[in-house]
Design an enzyme around this catalytic site. Structure first.
Site, short mmCIF file in Angstrom:
data_model
loop_
_atom_site.label_atom_id
_atom_site.label_comp_id
_atom_site.label_asym_id
_atom_site.label_seq_id
_atom_site.Cartn_x
_atom_site.Cartn_y
_atom_site.Cartn_z
N THR A 168 6.77 1.07 -10.34
CA THR A 168 5.98 1.25 -11.56
C THR A 168 6.16 2.66 -12.10
O THR A 168 6.02 3.63 -11.35
CB THR A 168 4.49 0.97 -11.29
OG1 THR A 168 4.35 -0.36 -10.79
CG2 THR A 168 3.67 1.11 -12.55
N GLU A 380 0.82 -3.32 -4.14
CA GLU A 380 -0.03 -2.60 -3.17
C GLU A 380 -0.43 -3.49 -2.00
O GLU A 380 -1.49 -3.32 -1.41
CB GLU A 380 -1.28 -2.04 -3.85
CG GLU A 380 -0.99 -0.94 -4.85
CD GLU A 380 -0.27 0.25 -4.23
OE1 GLU A 380 -0.88 1.00 -3.48
OE2 GLU A 380 0.94 0.39 -4.51
N THR A 382 0.48 -7.74 -0.78
CA THR A 382 0.16 -9.07 -1.30
C THR A 382 -1.13 -9.62 -0.70
O THR A 382 -1.67 -9.11 0.27
CB THR A 382 1.30 -10.06 -0.98
OG1 THR A 382 1.37 -10.21 0.46
CG2 THR A 382 2.63 -9.58 -1.51
#
Length: 403
Positions: A168, A380, A382
């Site tokens: 990200t 962050e 699953t």
């Protein structure tokens, strides 16, 4: 004991975050959902305001770290500090748009890593930069211990080799916090995190991904080819402690998982409020004084979704409160992330159903929120990994005992 009301000193911040979400994020939400990979320049000025909030010590709606202070640890009494403020601010901002929050300069997940585990000298050097976080690899998803990117000490620098995916803000950020192993044979204890600044030779942005949701945020594939990083850029200690494992780098998740849970809570609340408005216009009244089974089916479903939201909200605040009060919160962080991630997917999809054709079109943001929601159940850690962590903590099992 945790107080379930919003702390009095945080109310002004929550109101400011709500106003920003309503006046800045919501009006451009659809614009940048359609214009994927275009940088939302409207965020630059707002990011500067957040910098001011964070530097004041009150915390804003961006990344913060779980830092331990020995003097503070000896004090008694409850506190609501930066972690609670960031969680509450994040909920409001993601009520506006989660993709835009993830696009905020200097509010990346890498910033949370730096704030959590950097020493004072590193904080001074990297505290003002925009840092992404690079963990996932083509052959390493939720199992962070299986990282193959290597870091070899060569004189006064580490040489990094490997590839990272789904990073990200990987293209826009000023630097990336990269997880790499110093010695694959020593397992997870050898995994360390390194701050790699943009422009470092051997560091390449390979491509940007086209995504289902959070399209305002860029998601990049990064490659490191004999990338030399100063040894001072290793976060934490370079020693490999096989007894401690990789608790140092994993401490980052104690902070970022409540943040992702807060993102999910914000999106879920947005969907519920929009659905309540649509139901009211259709003449469906939600009566909180009547049993659900005595009401319209749509109202009964709405009440069920709202109760799911409330439980996710409270778990999120608990994990943030524990961080502020110097309590180990790994279990609660995973519980909040698991609950909120699963709830936001269910809530947004069922809100689309309740709204009928309107929920499936671009006349409303409901369909967008249902697309944005899925990533909050994945990144962050699953849903499945969070449940595994919770099970290990509750049963007292190690990762070797319970896989």
């Amino acid at each position: 004991m945790i107080n379930l009301e919003v702390p009095a000193k945080a109310r002004a911040l929550v109101n400011q975050a709500y106003q920003a979400a309503a006046e800045v994020f919501r009006p451009i939400s659809r614009k940048y959902d359609r214009a994927e990979h275009a940088y939302p320049s409207e965020l630059d000025m707002f990011a500067a305001l957040l910098d001011g909030l964070n530097s004041s010590g009150e915390g804003g709606a961006g990344a913060a770290g779980v830092r331990r202070d020995e003097k503070a640890d000896k004090k008694s009494g409850n506190r609501n500090g930066a972690n609670m403020n960031v969680a509450l601010g994040t909920i409001e901002m993601c009520w506006g748009d989660v993709g835009l929050l993830l696009s905020m300069p200097r509010q990346g997940l890498g910033n949370a890593a730096i704030a959590s585990v950097a020493n004072e000298e590193q904080l001074a050097r990297f505290g003002k930069i925009w840092a992404a976080m690079a963990i996932t690899e083509p052959d390493c998803g939720s199992d962070s211990a299986a990282i193959n990117t290597t870091a070899r000490l060569d004189g006064d620098a580490y040489v990094l080799n490997g590839e990272k995916i789904f990073v990200t803000s990987g293209e826009r950020a000023d630097a990336v916090v990269v997880w790499a192993t110093l010695d694959k044979s020593k397992g997870r204890a050898a995994i360390k995190s390194f701050v790699v600044e943009k422009g470092t030779p051997g560091f390449e942005v390979v491509r940007l991904e086209h995504k289902l949701g959070i399209r305002a945020s860029d998601t990049a594939v990064l490659r490191f080819d004999n990338c030399r990083v100063p040894k001072e850029n290793l976060l934490g200690t370079p020693e490999i402690d096989t007894k401690k494992g990789f608790a140092g780098v994993m401490q980052t998740f104690d902070n970022t998982r409540p943040l992702v849970a807060a993102m999910a809570v914000g999106v879920a609340r947005a969907a519920l409020e929009e659905t309540a408005r649509i139901l009211a216009e259709a003449g469906v009244t939600v009566d909180y004084d009547k049993p659900a089974h005595h009401q319209h089916a749509a109202a009964a479903t709405y009440l069920e979704l709202e109760s799911d939201y409330e439980s996710a909200y409270l778990l999120t605040l608990e994990s943030a409160w524990m961080a502020d009060n110097r309590k180990p919160n790994s279990l609660q962080a995973s519980m909040a992330k698991a609950k909120a991630g699963r709830s936001v997917v269910d809530i947004t999809l069922r809100c689309v159903e309740l709204a009928g054709a309107l929920g499936y079109t671009e006349e409303s943001l409901l369909e967008k929120w249902s697309r944005d929601a899925k990533i909050l159940d994945i990144f962050e850690g699953t849903q499945q990994i969070q449940q595994l962590i919770v099970a290990r903590r509750l049963l007292g099992k190690s990762s070797a005992d319970l896989k």
